[in-house]
Design a protein around this motif. Structure first.
Motif, PDB file in Angstrom:
ATOM      1  N   GLU A 129      -8.530   0.448  -1.607  1.00 32.69           N
ATOM      2  CA  GLU A 129      -8.079  -0.766  -2.351  1.00 32.69           C
ATOM      3  C   GLU A 129      -7.317  -1.202  -3.425  1.00 32.69           C
ATOM      4  O   GLU A 129      -6.327  -0.106  -3.734  1.00 32.69           O
ATOM      5  CB  GLU A 129      -9.923  -1.242  -3.269  1.00 32.69           C
ATOM      6  CG  GLU A 129      -9.631  -2.838  -3.825  1.00 32.69           C
ATOM      7  CD  GLU A 129      -9.223  -3.556  -2.890  1.00 32.69           C
ATOM      8  OE1 GLU A 129      -8.670  -4.330  -2.446  1.00 32.69           O
ATOM      9  OE2 GLU A 129     -10.228  -3.830  -1.640  1.00 32.69           O
ATOM     10  N   THR A 130      -5.970  -1.376  -3.459  1.00 36.56           N
ATOM     11  CA  THR A 130      -5.197  -1.707  -3.618  1.00 36.56           C
ATOM     12  C   THR A 130      -5.040  -2.743  -5.067  1.00 36.56           C
ATOM     13  O   THR A 130      -3.829  -3.023  -5.395  1.00 36.56           O
ATOM     14  CB  THR A 130      -4.048  -2.310  -3.316  1.00 36.56           C
ATOM     15  OG1 THR A 130      -3.727  -3.422  -2.033  1.00 36.56           O
ATOM     16  CG2 THR A 130      -4.115  -0.715  -1.811  1.00 36.56           C
ATOM     17  N   THR A 131      -6.506  -3.959  -5.043  1.00 37.42           N
ATOM     18  CA  THR A 131      -6.578  -4.978  -6.683  1.00 37.42           C
ATOM     19  C   THR A 131      -5.581  -4.060  -7.177  1.00 37.42           C
ATOM     20  O   THR A 131      -6.547  -3.690  -8.029  1.00 37.42           O
ATOM     21  CB  THR A 131      -7.566  -5.368  -5.722  1.00 37.42           C
ATOM     22  OG1 THR A 131      -7.628  -5.935  -4.556  1.00 37.42           O
ATOM     23  CG2 THR A 131      -7.609  -6.710  -6.895  1.00 37.42           C
ATOM     24  N   GLY A 132      -5.289  -4.995  -7.878  1.00 39.32           N
ATOM     25  CA  GLY A 132      -4.246  -4.621  -9.530  1.00 39.32           C
ATOM     26  C   GLY A 132      -3.422  -3.853  -9.737  1.00 39.32           C
ATOM     27  O   GLY A 132      -3.254  -3.151 -10.995  1.00 39.32           O
ATOM     28  N   ILE A 133      -2.912  -3.340  -8.312  1.00 40.74           N
ATOM     29  CA  ILE A 133      -2.700  -1.526  -9.074  1.00 40.74           C
ATOM     30  C   ILE A 133      -0.977  -2.165  -9.045  1.00 40.74           C
ATOM     31  O   ILE A 133       0.028  -2.724  -8.059  1.00 40.74           O
ATOM     32  CB  ILE A 133      -2.859  -0.427  -7.615  1.00 40.74           C
ATOM     33  CG1 ILE A 133      -4.282  -0.098  -8.150  1.00 40.74           C
ATOM     34  CG2 ILE A 133      -1.900   0.910  -7.582  1.00 40.74           C
ATOM     35  CD1 ILE A 133      -4.833   0.714  -6.533  1.00 40.74           C
ATOM     36  N   GLU A 134       0.328  -1.449  -9.994  1.00 39.70           N
ATOM     37  CA  GLU A 134       1.722  -2.061  -9.571  1.00 39.70           C
ATOM     38  C   GLU A 134       1.852  -0.959  -8.493  1.00 39.70           C
ATOM     39  O   GLU A 134       1.558   0.317  -7.595  1.00 39.70           O
ATOM     40  CB  GLU A 134       1.511  -1.160 -10.844  1.00 39.70           C
ATOM     41  CG  GLU A 134       1.768  -2.290 -12.053  1.00 39.70           C
ATOM     42  CD  GLU A 134       2.259  -3.663 -12.107  1.00 39.70           C
ATOM     43  OE1 GLU A 134       3.225  -3.992 -10.907  1.00 39.70           O
ATOM     44  OE2 GLU A 134       1.951  -4.620 -13.374  1.00 39.70           O
ATOM     45  N   LEU A 135       3.112  -1.367  -7.922  1.00 41.95           N
ATOM     46  CA  LEU A 135       3.982  -0.888  -7.180  1.00 41.95           C
ATOM     47  C   LEU A 135       4.681   0.660  -7.008  1.00 41.95           C
ATOM     48  O   LEU A 135       4.013   1.252  -5.978  1.00 41.95           O
ATOM     49  CB  LEU A 135       4.849  -1.367  -6.348  1.00 41.95           C
ATOM     50  CG  LEU A 135       4.826  -3.303  -5.283  1.00 41.95           C
ATOM     51  CD1 LEU A 135       6.187  -3.426  -4.972  1.00 41.95           C
ATOM     52  CD2 LEU A 135       3.738  -2.941  -4.104  1.00 41.95           C
ATOM     53  N   GLU A 136       4.771   0.515  -7.901  1.00 39.33           N
ATOM     54  CA  GLU A 136       5.474   1.889  -8.135  1.00 39.33           C
ATOM     55  C   GLU A 136       4.001   3.328  -8.784  1.00 39.33           C
ATOM     56  O   GLU A 136       4.202   4.069  -8.978  1.00 39.33           O
ATOM     57  CB  GLU A 136       5.796   1.847 -10.265  1.00 39.33           C
ATOM     58  CG  GLU A 136       7.280   0.931  -9.918  1.00 39.33           C
ATOM     59  CD  GLU A 136       7.222  -0.048  -9.552  1.00 39.33           C
ATOM     60  OE1 GLU A 136       7.967  -0.467  -8.729  1.00 39.33           O
ATOM     61  OE2 GLU A 136       5.898  -0.883 -10.152  1.00 39.33           O
TER      62      GLU A 136
ATOM     63  N   MET B 281       0.944  -1.364   0.046  1.00 38.15           N
ATOM     64  CA  MET B 281      -0.171   0.488   0.033  1.00 38.15           C
ATOM     65  C   MET B 281       0.325   1.513   0.124  1.00 38.15           C
ATOM     66  O   MET B 281       0.024   2.255  -0.619  1.00 38.15           O
ATOM     67  CB  MET B 281      -1.263   0.025   0.954  1.00 38.15           C
ATOM     68  CG  MET B 281       0.006   0.179   2.821  1.00 38.15           C
ATOM     69  SD  MET B 281      -1.531   0.042   3.601  1.00 38.15           S
ATOM     70  CE  MET B 281      -1.837   1.202   3.660  1.00 38.15           C
ATOM     71  N   PHE B 282       1.884   1.081   0.010  1.00 42.59           N
ATOM     72  CA  PHE B 282       2.855   2.448   0.534  1.00 42.59           C
ATOM     73  C   PHE B 282       2.782   2.970  -1.100  1.00 42.59           C
ATOM     74  O   PHE B 282       3.917   1.938  -1.133  1.00 42.59           O
ATOM     75  CB  PHE B 282       4.022   2.070   1.771  1.00 42.59           C
ATOM     76  CG  PHE B 282       3.108   1.823   2.842  1.00 42.59           C
ATOM     77  CD1 PHE B 282       2.720   3.004   3.961  1.00 42.59           C
ATOM     78  CD2 PHE B 282       3.703   0.962   3.358  1.00 42.59           C
ATOM     79  CE1 PHE B 282       2.088   2.552   5.304  1.00 42.59           C
ATOM     80  CE2 PHE B 282       3.089   0.240   4.997  1.00 42.59           C
ATOM     81  CZ  PHE B 282       2.525   1.612   5.546  1.00 42.59           C
ATOM     82  N   PRO B 283       3.699   3.909  -1.014  1.00 47.41           N
ATOM     83  CA  PRO B 283       4.453   4.408  -2.244  1.00 47.41           C
ATOM     84  C   PRO B 283       5.919   4.375  -2.081  1.00 47.41           C
ATOM     85  O   PRO B 283       6.553   3.662  -1.297  1.00 47.41           O
ATOM     86  CB  PRO B 283       4.676   5.771  -2.208  1.00 47.41           C
ATOM     87  CG  PRO B 283       3.341   6.080  -1.472  1.00 47.41           C
ATOM     88  CD  PRO B 283       3.286   5.675  -1.017  1.00 47.41           C
ATOM     89  N   ASN B 284       6.681   3.486  -3.212  1.00 51.50           N
ATOM     90  CA  ASN B 284       7.774   3.344  -2.863  1.00 51.50           C
ATOM     91  C   ASN B 284       9.086   3.897  -2.508  1.00 51.50           C
ATOM     92  O   ASN B 284      10.110   3.482  -0.992  1.00 51.50           O
ATOM     93  CB  ASN B 284       8.768   3.313  -4.429  1.00 51.50           C
ATOM     94  CG  ASN B 284       7.812   2.043  -4.555  1.00 51.50           C
ATOM     95  OD1 ASN B 284       7.367   0.645  -5.357  1.00 51.50           O
ATOM     96  ND2 ASN B 284       8.005   1.565  -6.620  1.00 51.50           N
ATOM     97  N   ARG B 285       8.683   5.256  -2.616  1.00 49.49           N
ATOM     98  CA  ARG B 285      10.189   6.492  -1.368  1.00 49.49           C
ATOM     99  C   ARG B 285       9.635   6.016   0.266  1.00 49.49           C
ATOM    100  O   ARG B 285      10.866   6.544   0.409  1.00 49.49           O
ATOM    101  CB  ARG B 285       9.717   7.709  -1.712  1.00 49.49           C
ATOM    102  CG  ARG B 285       8.212   8.317  -2.005  1.00 49.49           C
ATOM    103  CD  ARG B 285       8.165   9.545  -2.266  1.00 49.49           C
ATOM    104  NE  ARG B 285       6.618  10.659  -1.966  1.00 49.49           N
ATOM    105  CZ  ARG B 285       5.633  10.075  -2.706  1.00 49.49           C
ATOM    106  NH1 ARG B 285       5.917   9.801  -3.129  1.00 49.49           N
ATOM    107  NH2 ARG B 285       4.650  11.029  -2.168  1.00 49.49           N
ATOM    108  N   ILE B 286       8.287   5.805  -0.038  1.00 47.73           N
ATOM    109  CA  ILE B 286       8.546   5.427   1.792  1.00 47.73           C
ATOM    110  C   ILE B 286       8.367   4.338   2.154  1.00 47.73           C
ATOM    111  O   ILE B 286       8.032   3.854   3.889  1.00 47.73           O
ATOM    112  CB  ILE B 286       7.150   6.219   2.693  1.00 47.73           C
ATOM    113  CG1 ILE B 286       6.366   6.151   2.046  1.00 47.73           C
ATOM    114  CG2 ILE B 286       8.148   7.758   1.670  1.00 47.73           C
ATOM    115  CD1 ILE B 286       5.197   7.394   2.572  1.00 47.73           C
TER     116      ILE B 286
END
Length: 471
Positions: free
Chosen positions: A460-467, A400-405
């Motif tokens: 919801e985070t289903t199907g979303i790429e980490l980036e 769920m967290f953006p890559n930078r954090i």
């Protein structure tokens, strides 16, 4: 980036078997997490008798591993950013191994607590590294299911641990009786963990490093080779490009990155903290750390209590399989809502049963009707937890967290999760001595809070790429 000459040609589709194998090995840290956390269940009464401790110190001994876990979770992510994900898995495996042997041969209560804390550090490290690593190597379409393997590992570890405890106690004629080499059964319960710890250590030598770490470490060709083997060449090229783009605007994770407008932190960080704390405040680990003592206290025999505990852990495994099947289809958020509702109802039932039970010699005793109802309610609680908050919390924290954090946020959320676990575990003996009805009433309250929290705060985070994750 084009492949170099040494990179083999790979079919343009995900290598499902390779991704699954790597994820299972990573999730074996979750197995040891569950095993180490629950192994003390069968030994609680024996430890109290062996060292002559009161409920307060006993509760601290049971919860001591969780203090180590909090430290491991807090620092594990930063160490993984320095050394890599796989080396940290190896460190965790060694900590599990030495803790298992240490707990089995101790001759004082203080040393038992020390070795439990050492194992706890391994638990904390494994709890953070496995979901982050799986999220970084898995394609988005199956990331939820693969991330759920962490919880599957945990519940399998709990089941095997409790089953081994029950077997050793039955073999010796009781947890306090001698078994082999003049050592009591409760000591062998701890030392048996050395076997899966060695398996985890060996497995960690057979998996590749996280592609994201490799790109960050300036080893893009290695990252592309890993991703090509797992997801196909074209997908690997695009994934490496996205990772590089996200890294250009980033720096090494640090706690100051988490600052935001919502009481000093970014809203997404508070969501992670809330998920981590509420997963524990519903009291799930009371079932797995104290269930033998709990069922004995309300009238069941030691043998029956072991059997009930093993049945409960089997139930936990079964519903985790259901969660893995449903996570991509139903979605993370909806499963949390279903779980919170079911947990509130089942915990509320337990609270009423314990509060209205007859009291004999200071302990509630469940009658012929209330006893079976309590067993059903306890297992329904495990079912609703196992299909929702058990696996979904780990899936969400991993993605769920953006890559930078992500590294810093995982460290904070993991620390909170283990501190919450410690608070519930260390306070249960005193709460139970005061009133089991009050104890389970408190857990019911937090189940209701988890429902409102999910409705208001979780997306919801289903199907979303980490980036593509946003604050």
């Amino acid at each position: 980036m084009s492949q170099d000459a040494t990179t083999p040609t790979v079919a343009e589709h995900p290598n499902t078997s390779a991704v699954l194998r790597i994820s299972i090995i990573a999730a074996f840290g979750g197995f040891l997490f569950g095993y180490d956390s629950a192994v003390i269940n069968g030994a609680v009464s024996a430890i109290q008798e062996e060292f002559g401790v009161s409920p307060g110190p006993l509760g601290f001994a049971v919860a001591s591993a969780l203090l180590g876990a909090a430290a491991g979770a807090f620092f594990g992510g930063r160490i993984a950013d320095q050394l890599g994900r796989v080396p940290v898995m190896k460190i965790a495996a060694v900590l599990f191994l030495v803790s298992a042997i240490g707990c089995g041969v101790v001759d004082s209560f203080g040393w038992l607590i020390f070795w439990r804390i050492v194992g706890g550090v391994g638990v904390g490290v494994a709890s953070i590294i496995a979901p982050a690593y799986i999220a970084e190597i898995a394609p988005a379409a199956v990331r939820g299911r693969l991330g759920s393997l962490q919880q599957m590992g945990i519940v399998l570890g709990i089941f095997v641990s409790l089953a081994v405890d029950a077997w050793l106690a039955a073999l010796a004629g009781g947890s306090t009786q001698e078994l082999w080499w003049g050592l009591e059964a409760w000591r062998w319960m701890f030392m048996a963990e050395a076997v899966p710890a060695l398996a985890y250590l060996i497995g960690a030598f057979t998996i590749p490093e996280s592609p994201r770490y490799l790109v960050e470490d300036g080893r893009s060709d290695e990252a592309q080779a890993v991703l090509a083997n797992l997801q196909g060449s074209a997908s690997a090229t695009e994934r490496v490009r996205l990772i590089k783009e996200s890294l250009r605007s980033e720096h090494k994770p640090r706690l100051s990155d988490l600052k935001g407008r919502m009481a000093g932190l970014k809203p997404i960080v508070w969501v992670g903290i809330g998920l981590a704390a509420l997963q524990q405040f519903v009291g799930i680990n009371v079932i797995f750390y104290y269930s033998n003592v709990l069922w004995q206290s309300v009238g069941f025999t030691e043998a029956d209590s072991f059997t009930i505990t093993v049945i409960t852990s089997v139930t936990n495994v079964a519903v985790t399989i259901v969660a893995i099947a449903l996570v991509e289809r139903v979605g993370r958020r909806r499963l949390l809502l279903i779980g919170s509702t079911g947990m509130a109802l089942s915990l509320g039932t337990l609270s009423v049963l314990f509060a209205t039970a007859d009291v004999v010699d200071g302990s509630p005793v469940l009658g012929p009707t209330a006893g079976p109802v309590a067993l059903v309610a306890a297992n329904l609680f495990v079912i609703f937890f196992g299909v929702s908050w058990g696996p979904m919390m780990w899936v969400l924290l991993g993605e769920m967290f953006p890559n930078r954090i992500r590294g810093a946020a995982l460290a904070v959320a993991g620390f909170v999760q283990w501190i919450a676990n410690w608070l519930v575990t260390v306070t249960f003996p005193a709460l139970a001595a005061f009133s089991l009805g009050v104890a389970y009433g408190l857990y019911t309250f937090f189940a209701l809070v988890s429902l409102l929290f999910t409705l208001k705060m979780v997306r919801e985070t289903t199907g979303i790429e980490l980036e593509d994750m946003q604050d």
